[in-house]
Write a protein that holds these residues in place. Structure first.
Motif, short mmCIF file in Angstrom:
data_model
loop_
_atom_site.label_atom_id
_atom_site.label_comp_id
_atom_site.label_asym_id
_atom_site.label_seq_id
_atom_site.Cartn_x
_atom_site.Cartn_y
_atom_site.Cartn_z
N ALA A 161 0.83 -1.21 0.00
CA ALA A 161 0.00 0.00 0.00
C ALA A 161 0.86 1.25 0.00
O ALA A 161 0.51 2.26 -0.64
CB ALA A 161 -0.93 -0.01 1.21
N ALA A 162 1.99 1.22 0.72
CA ALA A 162 2.89 2.38 0.75
C ALA A 162 3.42 2.69 -0.65
O ALA A 162 3.49 3.86 -1.06
CB ALA A 162 4.04 2.11 1.71
N PHE A 163 3.78 1.66 -1.41
CA PHE A 163 4.28 1.90 -2.77
C PHE A 163 3.17 2.35 -3.70
O PHE A 163 3.39 3.20 -4.57
CB PHE A 163 4.99 0.65 -3.30
CG PHE A 163 6.38 0.49 -2.77
CD1 PHE A 163 7.40 1.33 -3.22
CD2 PHE A 163 6.68 -0.45 -1.81
CE1 PHE A 163 8.70 1.21 -2.72
CE2 PHE A 163 7.97 -0.58 -1.30
CZ PHE A 163 8.98 0.27 -1.76
N PHE A 164 1.97 1.80 -3.55
CA PHE A 164 0.85 2.29 -4.34
C PHE A 164 0.57 3.76 -4.02
O PHE A 164 0.22 4.54 -4.91
CB PHE A 164 -0.40 1.45 -4.08
CG PHE A 164 -0.44 0.14 -4.83
CD1 PHE A 164 0.10 0.04 -6.10
CD2 PHE A 164 -1.02 -0.98 -4.27
CE1 PHE A 164 0.07 -1.16 -6.80
CE2 PHE A 164 -1.07 -2.18 -4.97
CZ PHE A 164 -0.52 -2.28 -6.23
N PHE A 174 -5.78 10.71 -7.14
CA PHE A 174 -6.23 10.86 -5.75
C PHE A 174 -6.99 9.65 -5.25
O PHE A 174 -6.83 9.25 -4.09
CB PHE A 174 -7.11 12.11 -5.60
CG PHE A 174 -7.47 12.37 -4.16
CD1 PHE A 174 -6.60 13.07 -3.34
CD2 PHE A 174 -8.66 11.90 -3.62
CE1 PHE A 174 -6.91 13.29 -2.01
CE2 PHE A 174 -8.98 12.11 -2.29
CZ PHE A 174 -8.10 12.82 -1.49
N LEU A 175 -7.80 9.03 -6.09
CA LEU A 175 -8.58 7.88 -5.64
C LEU A 175 -7.68 6.76 -5.17
O LEU A 175 -7.84 6.24 -4.06
CB LEU A 175 -9.50 7.38 -6.77
CG LEU A 175 -10.30 6.10 -6.46
CD1 LEU A 175 -11.23 6.31 -5.29
CD2 LEU A 175 -11.08 5.65 -7.69
N ALA A 180 -5.05 3.90 -0.84
CA ALA A 180 -3.80 3.28 -0.40
C ALA A 180 -3.38 3.82 0.96
O ALA A 180 -2.89 3.07 1.82
CB ALA A 180 -2.69 3.52 -1.43
N ALA A 181 -3.57 5.13 1.19
CA ALA A 181 -3.23 5.72 2.50
C ALA A 181 -4.09 5.11 3.60
O ALA A 181 -3.61 4.83 4.71
CB ALA A 181 -3.42 7.23 2.44
N LEU A 217 -6.61 -1.55 -6.44
CA LEU A 217 -5.71 -0.41 -6.60
C LEU A 217 -4.71 -0.66 -7.72
O LEU A 217 -4.35 0.27 -8.47
CB LEU A 217 -4.97 -0.13 -5.29
CG LEU A 217 -5.84 0.30 -4.10
CD1 LEU A 217 -4.96 0.66 -2.91
CD2 LEU A 217 -6.73 1.47 -4.46
N GLY A 218 -4.25 -1.91 -7.86
CA GLY A 218 -3.33 -2.24 -8.94
C GLY A 218 -3.95 -2.01 -10.31
O GLY A 218 -3.29 -1.57 -11.25
N ILE A 219 -5.25 -2.30 -10.43
CA ILE A 219 -5.95 -2.07 -11.69
C ILE A 219 -6.11 -0.58 -11.94
O ILE A 219 -6.00 -0.10 -13.07
CB ILE A 219 -7.33 -2.76 -11.66
CG1 ILE A 219 -7.16 -4.28 -11.69
CG2 ILE A 219 -8.19 -2.31 -12.84
CD1 ILE A 219 -8.46 -5.04 -11.54
N LYS A 220 -6.40 0.19 -10.90
CA LYS A 220 -6.68 1.61 -11.06
C LYS A 220 -5.45 2.45 -11.36
O LYS A 220 -5.57 3.56 -11.88
CB LYS A 220 -7.34 2.15 -9.77
CG LYS A 220 -8.83 1.91 -9.68
CD LYS A 220 -9.59 2.68 -10.76
CE LYS A 220 -9.41 4.18 -10.64
NZ LYS A 220 -10.00 4.88 -11.81
#
Length: 323
Positions: A161-164, A174-175, A180-181, A217-220
């Motif tokens: 998540a930190a790298f995303f 932003f999304l 991720a944050a 998130l990987g897809i986005k």
């Protein structure tokens, strides 16, 4: 940047506050993981840590919901809620693997209907749809399988998540950065109680929730670089759970076992312990490996096609050697 910090801090504090309550509830209702021959713990451990992360994550997004793309946010949250529902059902009463798999596929369809899907092939659309479902179900289950040692799945989720967050934040998405944050804060808050020796486990509720969210998130993630390169970035960030799932699938298939219904001590973490590491050392080693792969993903986001494929090829060679 200040908004990302607020989202992270809110998710962190909320999870730190809610996890003791989830532990009490799990003990009160008997939703615990009992020890047996294939498990590392010797006493019953509460299982509802994932519920604390889920509730904290949702509460934070209710506060900051006006800052996101509403349609896609709703699709992601509905999908995450669906896999979390099947997770808590499995933690409390047990659930057949096929039913969980169908629930994850349904959550992937919800994502697709909201406009979140892989965009590699274009017309016809069905290859992208099939790849989206495969990616979502695969990564969701990968984090479920990775949850085999104190602090492992939650810590890898936090690093990923930190790298995303970095990748999305630096490219103005932003999304992805906001979600991720929130995942980073929730995962770190839970690690306070889950790092060895763990006083609570996330259960399927947590591992399926984290896996689904990170897959989405990987897809986005989107970049200015060519798709010949950028498709590798989320794979590198999530390479540790992908490699672990590949390893146990091959290992169990060679022994004639079902990879998903025949659990055992054959994960990367168990093999590192068998080589002489302590449980903490094995987990921290995988954190470092995840960090190194994440740094490679950041490099790829700015790399040329040739540079990217040299890095990707090197990672594949190392992965094959490890397998």
């Amino acid at each position: 940047m200040s908004t990302y910090i607020l989202i992270f801090a809110a998710a962190l504090v909320a999870t730190l506050s809610l996890t003791p309550a989830a532990r009490w509830l799990a003990l009160r209702t008997g939703i615990v993981d009992n020890p047996n021959a294939r498990k590392l713990h010797r006493n019953a451990v509460p299982l509802l840590g994932g519920l604390a992360m889920y509730v904290a994550f949702m509460a934070v997004l209710l506060i900051f919901n006006d800052r996101f793309n509403f349609q896609q946010l709703v699709g992601i949250l509905l999908g995450a809620s669906l896999v979390s529902f099947f997770g808590i059902w499995d933690d409390s009463r047990g659930l057949r693997p096929l039913v969980k798999l169908l629930g994850q596929a349904a959550a992937a369809v919800v994502l697709i209907l909201s406009g979140v899907q892989v965009s590699l092939f274009g017309n016809p659309a069905w290859p992208d749809i099939a790849l989206t479902i495969f990616w979502i179900v695969g990564i969701t289950n990968a984090f479920n399988l990775l949850d085999n040692m104190d602090g492992l799945s939650g810590g890898i989720a936090a690093v990923s998540a930190a790298f995303f967050l970095v990748l999305a934040g630096t490219s103005g998405q932003f999304l992805v950065a906001g979600l991720a944050a929130a995942i980073l804060g929730a995962a770190l808050g839970f690690l306070r109680y889950n790092f060895n020796p763990a006083s609570i486990f996330m259960g399927d509720t947590g591992s399926l929730f984290l896996g689904f969210m990170l897959a989405a998130l990987g897809i986005k993630l989107r970049f200015e670089n060519t798709t010949l390169v950028t498709w590798m970035i989320p794979i590198l960030v999530l390479a540790i759970p992908i490699l672990d799932t590949t390893l146990v699938t091959i290992s169990r298939a060679r022994r004639g076992l079902n990879p998903f219904t025949s659990p055992g001590k054959d994960h990367i973490s168990h093999r590192l312990v068998a080589m002489g590491m302590t449980h903490r050392e094995a987990v921290m080693t995988l954190y470092l490996a995840c960090g190194a792969l994440g740094l490679s993903a950041i490099f790829l986001s700015k790399a040329s096609v040739m540079e990217a494929y040299l890095i990707g090829g090197a990672v594949i060679v190392i992965a094959i050697a490890a397998l």
